[in-house]
Design an enzyme around this catalytic site. Structure first.
Site, short mmCIF file in Angstrom:
data_model
loop_
_atom_site.label_atom_id
_atom_site.label_comp_id
_atom_site.label_asym_id
_atom_site.label_seq_id
_atom_site.Cartn_x
_atom_site.Cartn_y
_atom_site.Cartn_z
N LYS A 1 -14.78 12.35 1.68
CA LYS A 1 -15.82 11.92 2.61
C LYS A 1 -16.69 13.15 2.90
CE LYS A 1 -14.92 7.57 3.11
NZ LYS A 1 -13.85 6.99 3.91
N GLN B 1 -6.77 -2.18 -6.19
CA GLN B 1 -7.03 -0.78 -5.90
C GLN B 1 -5.84 -0.15 -5.22
OE1 GLN B 1 -7.37 -2.66 -3.38
NE2 GLN B 1 -7.76 -1.57 -1.49
N ARG C 1 0.83 -1.20 0.00
CA ARG C 1 0.00 0.00 0.00
C ARG C 1 0.86 1.26 0.00
NH1 ARG C 1 -5.85 0.62 2.52
NH2 ARG C 1 -5.74 2.88 2.45
N SER D 1 -19.78 4.42 1.33
CA SER D 1 -19.94 5.14 0.06
C SER D 1 -21.33 5.74 -0.07
CB SER D 1 -19.66 4.21 -1.13
OG SER D 1 -18.32 3.78 -1.10
N TYR E 1 -10.42 8.01 -10.23
CA TYR E 1 -11.33 9.09 -9.82
C TYR E 1 -10.93 9.59 -8.45
CZ TYR E 1 -13.78 5.11 -7.57
OH TYR E 1 -14.10 3.98 -6.86
N PRO E 2 -11.18 10.86 -8.20
CA PRO E 2 -10.94 11.39 -6.86
C PRO E 2 -12.22 11.33 -6.03
CG PRO E 2 -11.33 13.20 -8.37
CD PRO E 2 -11.54 11.94 -9.17
N MET E 3 -12.07 11.25 -4.72
CA MET E 3 -13.25 11.25 -3.86
C MET E 3 -12.95 11.91 -2.52
SD MET E 3 -13.58 7.32 -2.50
CE MET E 3 -14.74 7.77 -1.21
N HIS F 1 -16.84 -1.79 4.50
CA HIS F 1 -16.24 -1.40 3.21
C HIS F 1 -15.20 -2.44 2.77
CE1 HIS F 1 -14.02 1.04 0.27
NE2 HIS F 1 -12.94 0.63 0.91
O1 76R Z 1 -6.88 -2.71 6.26
C1 76R Z 1 -6.84 -2.36 5.06
O2 76R Z 1 -6.04 -1.54 4.58
C2 76R Z 1 -7.87 -2.97 4.14
C3 76R Z 1 -9.18 -2.37 4.40
C4 76R Z 1 -9.41 -1.12 3.57
C5 76R Z 1 -9.24 0.21 3.95
C6 76R Z 1 -8.74 0.73 5.27
C7 76R Z 1 -9.90 -1.10 2.22
C8 76R Z 1 -10.17 -2.24 1.46
N1 76R Z 1 -10.06 0.20 1.81
C9 76R Z 1 -9.64 1.03 2.83
C10 76R Z 1 -9.61 2.42 2.83
MN1 76R Z 1 -10.93 0.85 0.10
N2 76R Z 1 -11.70 1.48 -1.68
C11 76R Z 1 -12.19 2.75 -1.95
C12 76R Z 1 -12.85 2.72 -3.23
O3 76R Z 1 -16.03 3.92 -5.25
C13 76R Z 1 -16.14 3.89 -4.01
O4 76R Z 1 -17.27 3.77 -3.46
C14 76R Z 1 -14.93 4.01 -3.11
C15 76R Z 1 -13.60 3.89 -3.83
C16 76R Z 1 -12.74 1.44 -3.73
C17 76R Z 1 -13.28 0.92 -5.04
C18 76R Z 1 -12.02 0.66 -2.74
C19 76R Z 1 -11.69 -0.69 -2.87
N3 76R Z 1 -10.82 2.79 0.72
C20 76R Z 1 -10.18 3.23 1.84
C21 76R Z 1 -10.22 4.67 1.86
C22 76R Z 1 -9.57 5.57 2.92
C23 76R Z 1 -10.61 5.86 3.97
C24 76R Z 1 -10.09 6.69 5.12
O5 76R Z 1 -8.89 6.63 5.45
O6 76R Z 1 -10.94 7.40 5.73
C25 76R Z 1 -10.92 5.07 0.75
C26 76R Z 1 -11.22 6.50 0.31
C27 76R Z 1 -11.30 3.89 0.04
C28 76R Z 1 -12.03 3.86 -1.13
N4 76R Z 1 -10.96 -1.11 -0.54
C29 76R Z 1 -10.53 -2.23 0.14
C30 76R Z 1 -11.22 -1.50 -1.86
C31 76R Z 1 -10.93 -2.92 -1.98
C32 76R Z 1 -11.05 -3.71 -3.28
C33 76R Z 1 -10.52 -3.37 -0.74
C34 76R Z 1 -10.13 -4.78 -0.35
C35 76R Z 1 -8.61 -4.87 -0.45
C36 76R Z 1 -8.05 -6.17 0.04
O7 76R Z 1 -8.34 -6.58 1.16
O8 76R Z 1 -7.29 -6.76 -0.75
#
Ligand code: 76R
Length: 266
Positions: free
Chosen positions: A164, A200, A146, A238, A160-162, A187
């Site tokens: 909260k 991702q 990561r 989301s 894409y950017p996003m 999530h």
């Molecule tokens: O512990 C970990 O690092 C894994 C859990 C995890 C976190 C903390 C995780 C898993 N994500 C995390 C954080 Mn995510 N993610 C997105 C999007 O389109 C949308 O609705 C959202 C865009 C996708 C597609 C996605 C995919 N994630 C985040 C954060 C930061 C949040 C914060 O810090 O407040 C964002 C903005 C975000 C958004 N996420 C996963 C995925 C996928 C596929 C996983 C599973 C990964 C794996 O376990 O291999």
């Protein structure tokens, strides 16, 4: 970029720089400049090394022709790449700046211990320790990927950017940590369903660019890009708390191929 080494490095204490660059081909300049493609290829080659990586892609739709995603520890090197590309017959249409980051919501050892007991019924201390050793190894690898990613070549990319949401009752930042962590657990569960199909990379841009994160998704099957984003919309994180910027989709190709597809080079 011959003078790469003469510029002082700029590195974050933690996290690598990520630059998403989007360009339209300037057809007039391209026609007048037979070295146009070589300028891009040279810039990309000068940037890339064991840590600095570039993905090039042909963009679908009219937001851009060419996309370049560059990442690595040295932000000065990223700026040099951007500057070198300014000499090519390209017109910038958009860009995005972010940094790789670990997550404050990542599962902790205590979380995993609790999960082992609750879901797998593992409480014998020797077995718990053995399972935790495997888990520690996997998590170290996961965190390393990561923060210091080496992205694989997949056929398609979506960026894409996003942010909260921070409005009224839907203010992510006024929730307590345990609640945010609980929500992020849901999530992550949705995300894990796409293991192996969608890769991702979530990069942080609060204070650096207009949104709070850049989301880069890579998949061989373009349908998987649509599926994951759709399914995540139903997840509370989301559905309730996310706001999205523009989406750009492209075909990831070797640099020379990407340039040919957009009409630069032969
Ligand atoms: O512990 C970990 O690092 C894994 C859990 C995890 C976190 C903390 C995780 C898993 N994500 C995390 C954080 Mn995510 N993610 C997105 C999007 O389109 C949308 O609705 C959202 C865009 C996708 C597609 C996605 C995919 N994630 C985040 C954060 C930061 C949040 C914060 O810090 O407040 C964002 C903005 C975000 C958004 N996420 C996963 C995925 C996928 C596929 C996983 C599973 C990964 C794996 O376990 O291999």
């Amino acid at each position: 970029m011959a003078d790469n080494d003469s510029v002082e490095r700029v590195e974050a204490e933690s996290g690598w720089g990520v630059l998403h660059l989007f360009y339209a081909v300037d057809r007039e300049r391209a026609a007048a400049d037979p070295a146009g493609a070589a300028r891009v290829l040279d810039a990309v080659a000068a940037f890339a090394d064991a840590e600095h990586q570039v993905l090039t892609f042909a963009v679908l739709g009219h937001k851009a022709d060419l996309g370049i995603m560059a990442l690595g520890p040295d932000l000065a090197r990223l700026q040099q790449l951007q500057h070198a590309l300014a000499a090519a017959p390209l017109r910038a249409t958009w860009s995005y700046v972010s940094l790789t980051e670990g997550s404050e919501y990542t599962t902790t050892e205590d979380d995993e211990r609790a999960r082992l007991a609750a879901e797998d019924g593992v409480t014998d201390s020797a077995e718990v320790e053995a399972r935790l050793a495997v888990w520690r190894d996997r998590m170290a690898h996961y965190r390393e990927n990561r923060v210091h990613p080496r992205l694989p070549m997949k056929k398609t990319i979506c960026f894409y950017p996003m942010s909260k949401r921070r409005t009224g009752d839907d203010n992510w930042y006024s929730l307590g940590f345990p609640e945010r962590k609980r929500l992020m657990g849901g999530h992550a569960r949705v995300g894990r369903g796409y293991a192996g199909r969608v890769l991702q990379l979530i990069t942080g841009s609060t204070g650096l660019d207009d949104w709070e994160w850049g989301v880069t998704l890579l998949a061989d099957d373009p349908g998987a890009l649509k599926e994951i984003v759709y399914e995540m919309r139903f997840d509370e994180v989301s559905a309730r708390y996310a706001e999205f910027g523009p989406f750009v989709t492209g075909l990831v190709l070797e640099p020379a191929d990407a340039l040919r597809r957009v009409g630069l080079g032969t």
